[in-house]
Motif scaffolding. Structure first.
Motif, mmCIF file in Angstrom:
data_model
loop_
_atom_site.group_PDB
_atom_site.id
_atom_site.type_symbol
_atom_site.label_atom_id
_atom_site.label_comp_id
_atom_site.label_asym_id
_atom_site.label_seq_id
_atom_site.Cartn_x
_atom_site.Cartn_y
_atom_site.Cartn_z
ATOM 1 N N MET A 1 54.126 59.996 41.249
ATOM 2 C CA MET A 1 53.571 58.692 40.245
ATOM 3 C C MET A 1 52.634 58.149 40.962
ATOM 4 S SD MET A 1 55.262 55.514 38.528
ATOM 5 C CE MET A 1 54.350 55.319 37.117
ATOM 6 N N ASN A 2 50.967 58.101 40.746
ATOM 7 C CA ASN A 2 50.287 57.216 41.251
ATOM 8 C C ASN A 2 49.937 55.556 41.090
ATOM 9 O OD1 ASN A 2 47.760 56.807 42.728
ATOM 10 N ND2 ASN A 2 46.107 58.107 41.487
ATOM 11 N N SER A 3 50.124 54.942 42.111
ATOM 12 C CA SER A 3 50.193 53.878 41.735
ATOM 13 C C SER A 3 48.938 53.265 42.110
ATOM 14 C CB SER A 3 51.466 52.690 42.937
ATOM 15 O OG SER A 3 50.714 53.544 44.121
ATOM 16 N N LYS A 4 47.178 53.379 42.860
ATOM 17 C CA LYS A 4 46.099 53.217 42.601
ATOM 18 C C LYS A 4 45.753 52.143 41.291
ATOM 19 C CE LYS A 4 41.686 55.386 44.788
ATOM 20 N NZ LYS A 4 41.360 57.060 44.728
ATOM 21 N N LYS A 5 44.874 51.142 41.868
ATOM 22 C CA LYS A 5 44.407 50.849 40.897
ATOM 23 C C LYS A 5 43.005 50.712 40.797
ATOM 24 C CE LYS A 5 45.241 46.261 41.468
ATOM 25 N NZ LYS A 5 45.417 44.976 41.598
ATOM 26 N N THR A 6 42.393 50.416 40.080
ATOM 27 C CA THR A 6 40.802 51.088 39.908
ATOM 28 C C THR A 6 40.359 49.916 39.549
ATOM 29 O OG1 THR A 6 41.838 53.121 38.782
ATOM 30 C CG2 THR A 6 39.370 52.234 38.374
ATOM 31 N N ILE A 7 39.283 49.166 39.465
ATOM 32 C CA ILE A 7 38.665 48.157 38.805
ATOM 33 C C ILE A 7 37.770 48.209 38.007
ATOM 34 C CG2 ILE A 7 36.749 48.598 40.831
ATOM 35 C CD1 ILE A 7 36.549 45.135 41.259
ATOM 36 N N TYR A 8 37.654 47.590 37.158
ATOM 37 C CA TYR A 8 37.552 47.676 36.359
ATOM 38 C C TYR A 8 36.473 45.720 35.703
ATOM 39 C CZ TYR A 8 40.286 51.913 34.386
ATOM 40 O OH TYR A 8 40.581 52.667 34.475
ATOM 41 N N ARG A 9 35.338 46.442 34.545
ATOM 42 C CA ARG A 9 35.354 45.134 34.054
ATOM 43 C C ARG A 9 35.051 44.845 33.240
ATOM 44 N NH1 ARG A 9 30.436 45.872 31.242
ATOM 45 N NH2 ARG A 9 31.090 47.966 30.860
ATOM 46 N N ASP A 10 35.821 43.602 33.017
ATOM 47 C CA ASP A 10 36.903 43.202 31.691
ATOM 48 C C ASP A 10 36.111 42.243 30.944
ATOM 49 O OD1 ASP A 10 38.975 42.650 30.410
ATOM 50 O OD2 ASP A 10 40.424 41.275 31.669
ATOM 51 N N ALA A 11 35.553 42.791 29.967
ATOM 52 C CA ALA A 11 34.237 41.827 29.317
ATOM 53 C C ALA A 11 35.206 41.123 27.990
ATOM 54 C CB ALA A 11 33.122 42.987 27.765
ATOM 55 N N LYS A 12 36.222 41.112 28.521
ATOM 56 C CA LYS A 12 37.229 40.762 27.115
ATOM 57 C C LYS A 12 37.292 39.233 27.670
ATOM 58 C CE LYS A 12 41.463 40.154 24.012
ATOM 59 N NZ LYS A 12 42.338 40.924 24.552
ATOM 60 N N HIS A 13 37.204 39.407 29.052
ATOM 61 C CA HIS A 13 37.937 37.345 29.397
ATOM 62 C C HIS A 13 36.562 37.702 30.667
ATOM 63 C CE1 HIS A 13 42.038 39.244 28.754
ATOM 64 N NE2 HIS A 13 41.992 38.426 28.639
ATOM 65 N N GLY A 14 35.991 38.614 30.120
ATOM 66 C CA GLY A 14 34.410 38.132 31.125
ATOM 67 C C GLY A 14 32.852 36.621 30.254
ATOM 68 N N ARG A 15 32.092 36.259 31.026
ATOM 69 C CA ARG A 15 31.201 35.383 30.536
ATOM 70 C C ARG A 15 29.849 35.771 30.274
ATOM 71 N NH1 ARG A 15 33.832 31.536 28.675
ATOM 72 N NH2 ARG A 15 34.826 30.217 29.903
ATOM 73 N N ILE A 16 29.187 36.554 31.062
ATOM 74 C CA ILE A 16 28.641 37.791 31.310
ATOM 75 C C ILE A 16 28.481 39.621 30.737
ATOM 76 C CG2 ILE A 16 26.428 38.244 32.449
ATOM 77 C CD1 ILE A 16 26.379 35.269 33.585
ATOM 78 N N ALA A 17 28.819 39.175 32.310
ATOM 79 C CA ALA A 17 29.172 41.615 31.461
ATOM 80 C C ALA A 17 30.718 41.839 32.232
ATOM 81 C CB ALA A 17 28.933 41.926 32.664
ATOM 82 N N GLY A 18 31.816 40.621 32.537
ATOM 83 C CA GLY A 18 32.756 40.699 32.962
ATOM 84 C C GLY A 18 32.828 41.186 34.480
ATOM 85 N N VAL A 19 32.481 41.494 35.101
ATOM 86 C CA VAL A 19 32.144 41.461 36.302
ATOM 87 C C VAL A 19 33.576 40.557 37.073
ATOM 88 C CG1 VAL A 19 31.440 41.901 38.555
ATOM 89 C CG2 VAL A 19 30.132 42.852 36.109
#
Length: 147
Positions: A1-19
């Motif tokens: 099982m791969n527990s490696k996290k990936t970083i994403y832009r969260d546009a749903k909770h973001g103001r401009i782009a979710g960065v």
């Protein structure tokens, strides 16, 4: 099982782009803290560098997927039977309690109330199920199914 996290832009909770929201989720921080640090870095350190970095992250980070390809076994499953129905709550079962102000999660008091409400809901569903199983309707359905 791969527990490696990936970083994403969260546009749903973001103001401009979710960065900032994506960075906050990745590191387990509150979004407001990451936003304050970004604005402070823009005004106090190097404005153009922070601006270019933000725009670069906007293009580099993938948008957070709404429906992941992998099956999420933590989500409730809707099951039905004769006389009863288990409708999934649709809520995330995990309650993350924050121990520090800047960490992401719920304050302990709010988490306690949420968990108490969940247990009360589960208990009422269990009582309904027990009522059905001990009823004559259940016995009748069972006898008909045996035929």
């Amino acid at each position: 099982m791969n527990s490696k996290k990936t970083i994403y832009r969260d546009a749903k909770h973001g103001r401009i782009a979710g960065v900032c929201a994506g960075i906050a989720e990745y590191f387990g921080l509150e979004v407001w803290l990451v936003r304050i640090l970004t604005v402070t870095a823009f005004f106090l350190l190097a404005g153009p560098f922070v601006l270019v970095s933000y725009v670069a992250c906007w293009f580099i980070f993938d948008k957070k997927p709404q429906n992941p390809d992998t099956m999420n076994y933590d989500q409730p499953v809707e099951v039905s039977g004769k006389g009863w129905r288990n409708s999934g709550s649709g809520k995330n079962d995990k309650v993350e309690v924050k121990t520090r102000v800047w960490q992401a999660g719920e304050p302990p008091r709010q988490a306690f109330h949420d968990i108490t409400n969940r247990f009360q809901t589960i208990e009422s569903r269990l009582r309904k199920m027990e009522t059905y199983v001990t009823s004559r309707e259940y016995q009748l359905n069972r006898e008909i199914s045996r035929l």
